[in-house]
Design a protein around this motif. Structure first.
Motif, mmCIF file in Angstrom:
data_model
loop_
_atom_site.group_PDB
_atom_site.id
_atom_site.type_symbol
_atom_site.label_atom_id
_atom_site.label_comp_id
_atom_site.label_asym_id
_atom_site.label_seq_id
_atom_site.Cartn_x
_atom_site.Cartn_y
_atom_site.Cartn_z
ATOM 1 N N LEU A 150 0.830 -1.205 0.000
ATOM 2 C CA LEU A 150 0.000 0.000 0.000
ATOM 3 C C LEU A 150 0.864 1.255 0.000
ATOM 4 C CD1 LEU A 150 -2.658 1.532 0.269
ATOM 5 C CD2 LEU A 150 -2.573 1.113 2.750
ATOM 6 N N PHE A 151 1.894 1.260 0.838
ATOM 7 C CA PHE A 151 2.784 2.412 0.927
ATOM 8 C C PHE A 151 3.486 2.659 -0.412
ATOM 9 C CE2 PHE A 151 6.991 4.194 2.437
ATOM 10 C CZ PHE A 151 6.493 5.462 2.677
ATOM 11 N N LYS A 152 3.967 1.594 -1.032
ATOM 12 C CA LYS A 152 4.674 1.724 -2.304
ATOM 13 C C LYS A 152 3.741 2.232 -3.393
ATOM 14 C CE LYS A 152 7.777 -0.778 -5.422
ATOM 15 N NZ LYS A 152 8.501 -2.048 -5.660
ATOM 16 N N THR A 153 2.493 1.766 -3.390
ATOM 17 C CA THR A 153 1.519 2.217 -4.380
ATOM 18 C C THR A 153 1.267 3.711 -4.257
ATOM 19 O OG1 THR A 153 0.438 0.056 -4.433
ATOM 20 C CG2 THR A 153 -0.859 1.947 -5.173
ATOM 21 N N ILE A 154 1.114 4.189 -3.023
ATOM 22 C CA ILE A 154 0.873 5.620 -2.807
ATOM 23 C C ILE A 154 2.086 6.435 -3.250
ATOM 24 C CG2 ILE A 154 0.463 7.383 -1.051
ATOM 25 C CD1 ILE A 154 -1.080 5.249 0.541
ATOM 26 N N MET A 155 3.283 5.960 -2.918
ATOM 27 C CA MET A 155 4.487 6.689 -3.288
ATOM 28 C C MET A 155 4.707 6.669 -4.805
ATOM 29 S SD MET A 155 5.560 7.966 -0.471
ATOM 30 C CE MET A 155 7.307 8.378 -0.480
ATOM 31 N N ASN A 156 4.310 5.577 -5.470
ATOM 32 C CA ASN A 156 4.379 5.554 -6.933
ATOM 33 C C ASN A 156 3.466 6.617 -7.534
ATOM 34 O OD1 ASN A 156 6.288 3.554 -7.505
ATOM 35 N ND2 ASN A 156 4.797 1.901 -7.385
ATOM 36 N N ALA A 157 2.278 6.755 -6.964
ATOM 37 C CA ALA A 157 1.347 7.780 -7.437
ATOM 38 C C ALA A 157 1.927 9.175 -7.217
ATOM 39 C CB ALA A 157 0.007 7.634 -6.718
ATOM 40 N N ALA A 158 2.636 9.352 -6.098
ATOM 41 C CA ALA A 158 3.244 10.653 -5.811
ATOM 42 C C ALA A 158 4.319 11.000 -6.836
ATOM 43 C CB ALA A 158 3.834 10.651 -4.400
ATOM 44 N N VAL A 159 5.021 9.978 -7.335
ATOM 45 C CA VAL A 159 6.013 10.216 -8.395
ATOM 46 C C VAL A 159 5.315 10.667 -9.669
ATOM 47 C CG1 VAL A 159 7.755 9.135 -9.862
ATOM 48 C CG2 VAL A 159 7.678 8.588 -7.426
ATOM 49 N N VAL A 160 4.229 9.975 -10.026
ATOM 50 C CA VAL A 160 3.482 10.334 -11.231
ATOM 51 C C VAL A 160 2.927 11.749 -11.123
ATOM 52 C CG1 VAL A 160 1.462 9.768 -12.640
ATOM 53 C CG2 VAL A 160 2.901 7.935 -11.733
ATOM 54 N N ASP A 161 2.478 12.127 -9.930
ATOM 55 C CA ASP A 161 1.933 13.469 -9.704
ATOM 56 C C ASP A 161 3.022 14.523 -9.510
ATOM 57 O OD1 ASP A 161 -0.625 12.539 -9.907
ATOM 58 O OD2 ASP A 161 -0.942 12.331 -7.739
ATOM 59 N N LYS A 162 4.288 14.084 -9.580
ATOM 60 C CA LYS A 162 5.449 14.974 -9.404
ATOM 61 C C LYS A 162 5.500 15.621 -8.020
ATOM 62 C CE LYS A 162 5.784 15.984 -14.353
ATOM 63 N NZ LYS A 162 6.725 14.883 -14.553
ATOM 64 N N ALA A 163 4.890 14.922 -7.041
ATOM 65 C CA ALA A 163 5.011 15.398 -5.657
ATOM 66 C C ALA A 163 6.372 15.030 -5.084
ATOM 67 C CB ALA A 163 3.899 14.800 -4.795
ATOM 68 N N ILE A 164 6.967 13.932 -5.587
ATOM 69 C CA ILE A 164 8.310 13.513 -5.188
ATOM 70 C C ILE A 164 9.075 13.111 -6.445
ATOM 71 C CG2 ILE A 164 7.688 12.769 -2.863
ATOM 72 C CD1 ILE A 164 7.505 9.908 -3.874
ATOM 73 N N PRO A 165 10.409 13.244 -6.428
ATOM 74 C CA PRO A 165 11.185 12.905 -7.633
ATOM 75 C C PRO A 165 11.315 11.411 -7.877
ATOM 76 C CG PRO A 165 12.652 13.619 -5.869
ATOM 77 C CD PRO A 165 11.249 13.862 -5.386
ATOM 78 N N ASP A 166 11.352 10.609 -6.820
ATOM 79 C CA ASP A 166 11.472 9.157 -6.983
ATOM 80 C C ASP A 166 10.892 8.465 -5.763
ATOM 81 O OD1 ASP A 166 13.564 9.160 -4.944
ATOM 82 O OD2 ASP A 166 14.873 9.939 -6.521
ATOM 83 N N ASN A 167 10.687 7.157 -5.893
ATOM 84 C CA ASN A 167 10.048 6.371 -4.836
ATOM 85 C C ASN A 167 11.113 5.640 -4.020
ATOM 86 O OD1 ASN A 167 8.562 4.660 -3.230
ATOM 87 N ND2 ASN A 167 7.226 3.931 -4.867
ATOM 88 N N PRO A 168 11.280 5.977 -2.720
ATOM 89 C CA PRO A 168 12.292 5.307 -1.903
ATOM 90 C C PRO A 168 12.022 3.820 -1.707
ATOM 91 C CG PRO A 168 10.847 6.639 -0.521
ATOM 92 C CD PRO A 168 10.531 6.987 -1.943
ATOM 93 N N CYS A 169 10.794 3.384 -1.945
ATOM 94 C CA CYS A 169 10.461 1.957 -1.794
ATOM 95 C C CYS A 169 11.125 1.105 -2.865
ATOM 96 C CB CYS A 169 8.951 1.747 -1.858
ATOM 97 S SG CYS A 169 8.034 2.566 -0.542
ATOM 98 N N ASN A 170 11.512 1.720 -3.984
ATOM 99 C CA ASN A 170 12.086 0.947 -5.075
ATOM 100 C C ASN A 170 13.412 0.310 -4.699
ATOM 101 O OD1 ASN A 170 9.919 1.580 -6.716
ATOM 102 N ND2 ASN A 170 10.922 3.326 -7.684
ATOM 103 N N GLY A 171 14.073 0.813 -3.670
ATOM 104 C CA GLY A 171 15.345 0.243 -3.242
ATOM 105 C C GLY A 171 15.205 -0.895 -2.251
ATOM 106 N N VAL A 172 13.959 -1.282 -1.939
ATOM 107 C CA VAL A 172 13.717 -2.323 -0.936
ATOM 108 C C VAL A 172 13.438 -3.655 -1.615
ATOM 109 C CG1 VAL A 172 12.229 -3.061 0.964
ATOM 110 C CG2 VAL A 172 12.783 -0.632 0.690
ATOM 111 N N LYS A 173 14.186 -4.671 -1.233
ATOM 112 C CA LYS A 173 13.934 -6.035 -1.698
ATOM 113 C C LYS A 173 13.147 -6.754 -0.597
ATOM 114 C CE LYS A 173 16.331 -5.542 -5.481
ATOM 115 N NZ LYS A 173 15.692 -5.502 -6.813
ATOM 116 N N LEU A 174 11.825 -6.587 -0.640
ATOM 117 C CA LEU A 174 10.991 -7.066 0.460
ATOM 118 C C LEU A 174 11.083 -8.576 0.645
ATOM 119 C CD1 LEU A 174 9.004 -6.116 2.615
ATOM 120 C CD2 LEU A 174 7.153 -6.609 1.021
ATOM 121 N N ALA A 175 11.210 -9.321 -0.446
ATOM 122 C CA ALA A 175 11.264 -10.777 -0.322
ATOM 123 C C ALA A 175 12.438 -11.213 0.546
ATOM 124 C CB ALA A 175 11.365 -11.415 -1.710
ATOM 125 N N GLN A 176 13.577 -10.533 0.402
ATOM 126 C CA GLN A 176 14.745 -10.874 1.206
ATOM 127 C C GLN A 176 14.530 -10.496 2.667
ATOM 128 O OE1 GLN A 176 18.121 -9.032 -0.654
ATOM 129 N NE2 GLN A 176 17.975 -10.271 -2.501
#
Length: 413
Positions: A150-176
């Motif tokens: 859920l958090f990653k989805t919201i942050m992805n939307a924030a990138v699309v809306d240009k509220a943030i430059p990039d999504n910090p969740c993209n650096g997380v390997k949750l499976a590990q």
């Protein structure tokens, strides 16, 4: 935003282990800071002095440098405010269960952690700290996955809306992470427990313990240490981790030197206390010279190697023999069975991390291939300090107040 030394290449001379001068060595400004401006365009700025470059880099990362300032409304937009907007724009198409579940997960799990943070200020470290706290509370893995999704989805939307430059969740390997933070140490000794181990270990191996606890070296890297500047440069306070001792009767007829674990060769600072212990070891125990195969360069060659750590009979140490010695030392020091030589490396890393050393610096000291490995392994030891609330906004208000005090062109004649 890295700081680059334009006068030297990143690689070192294979013989002297010193940095190699670049083509622009001695010409022009030496230090370069790369950053993204307010419009998320890649920029760079050059400096004569490293401290000026570090100051500017910190200002950029903090969001207070004029070059990266964004509109006040964007800078002060909190995650909670954006999440509310995001939910209201989408809930009309949600099922009844989704309408119930998402606001509940936001309220209970995301807003307490990020609700009052400026959304642009949320970092990868913040996300990993949050996941670490969830796991500390024994939150079911399925729930952690749900909240993170859920958090990653919201942050992805924030990138699309240009509220943030990039999504910090993209650096997380949750499976590990959800495999129980498989890299995370099962047990880490305290400082007192390390010193107790030092007390019970025979003199000829004491410096080996210090290399593990004070430099974070792995066992093979310690056993591969040799006398001379190839491994330790006392004058410049550098430790060159360039080899490890391996044993393979099938391929090399016994012992040989190979490169450290993939990607982890490098030069690190030589701690003053560790340097004292190594000097004392050389004077009181001394190295033993062997003719060993060396494949660190990719080619096999036989050369004399003055090995620092050997058995009482002056023999090289196999992993099996070391394990037998270690079992006795561990028991005498009162360590649990989980306490291995690698626990000293964990002690080194967690001591740095919990005392506020930047994760990037811990990564360099451990010679990890990337920052993600460091953060996922030691996420539980990140200092649990809350970011000062309203930091960016208050700084912008101060800057705005100063600008309003300046005379305008209409007041000047």
């Amino acid at each position: 935003m890295p700081i680059d030394d334009l006068w030297y290449l990143k690689k070192r001379d294979p013989d002297t282990k010193k940095p190699i001068p670049s083509k622009r060595h001695g010409r022009g400004k030496r230090w370069r800071v790369r950053y993204a401006d307010a419009d998320n365009n890649d920029r760079e700025r050059l400096f004569d002095l490293k401290r000026d470059a570090e100051t500017f880099d910190l200002a950029c990362r903090s969001g207070i440098a004029p070059e990266v300032l964004v509109k006040r409304a964007e800078a002060e937009l909190t995650f909670g405010e954006y999440a509310q907007r995001w939910r209201e724009a989408r809930e009309s198409g949600w099922s009844t269960e989704t309408r119930r579940r998402i606001p509940q997960n936001l309220r209970k799990h995301l807003l307490p952690a990020f609700g009052e943070k400026a959304i642009r200020s949320i970092t990868l470290t913040d996300v990993l700290s949050w996941l670490g706290r969830l796991l500390d509370k024994q939150t079911p893995k399925s729930s952690v996955s749900l909240y993170f999704g859920l958090f990653k989805t919201i942050m992805n939307a924030a990138v699309v809306d240009k509220a943030i430059p990039d999504n910090p969740c993209n650096g997380v390997k949750l499976a590990q992470i959800l495999r129980g933070l498989s890299r995370a140490p099962k047990w880490v000794p305290t400082g007192d427990q390390v010193l107790k181990l030092v007390e019970v270990v025979p003199r000829r191996f004491r410096a080996a313990i210090w290399l593990g606890a004070g430099e974070g070296l792995r066992l093979g890297e310690v056993l591969g240490m040799e006398a001379g500047s190839r491994c330790a440069d006392y004058e410049h306070g550098e430790l060159h981790v360039v080899q490890q001792l391996r044993h393979s009767p099938e391929h090399f007829g016994g012992f040989y030197l190979s490169s450290p674990k993939s990607g982890s060769a490098g030069t690190v600072d030589l701690d003053a206390v560790v340097a004292e212990e190594l000097t004392a070891h050389l004077n009181e125990v001394g190295p033993v010279e062997f003719e060993l195969p060396d494949i660190t360069t990719g080619e096999r060659l036989i050369r004399p190697v003055a090995v620092l750590f050997t058995s009482a009979r002056g023999k090289l140490l196999t992993d099996t023999y070391w394990s037998e010695l270690w079992a006795d030392w561990r028991q005498a020091a009162g360590w649990p069975k989980e306490g291995t030589f690698h626990s000293l490396r964990h002690f080194f890393a967690t001591t740095l991390m919990s005392n506020g050393v930047e994760p990037q610096e811990v990564q360099k000291a451990l010679r990890h291939a990337n920052l993600r490995i460091t953060l996922e392994t030691y996420v539980h030891w990140l200092p649990k300090k809350d970011r000062p609330r309203g930091l960016v906004g208050s700084l912008l208000r101060q800057a705005d107040g100063k600008s309003s005090e300046r005379p305008t062109g209409q007041d000047q004649s």
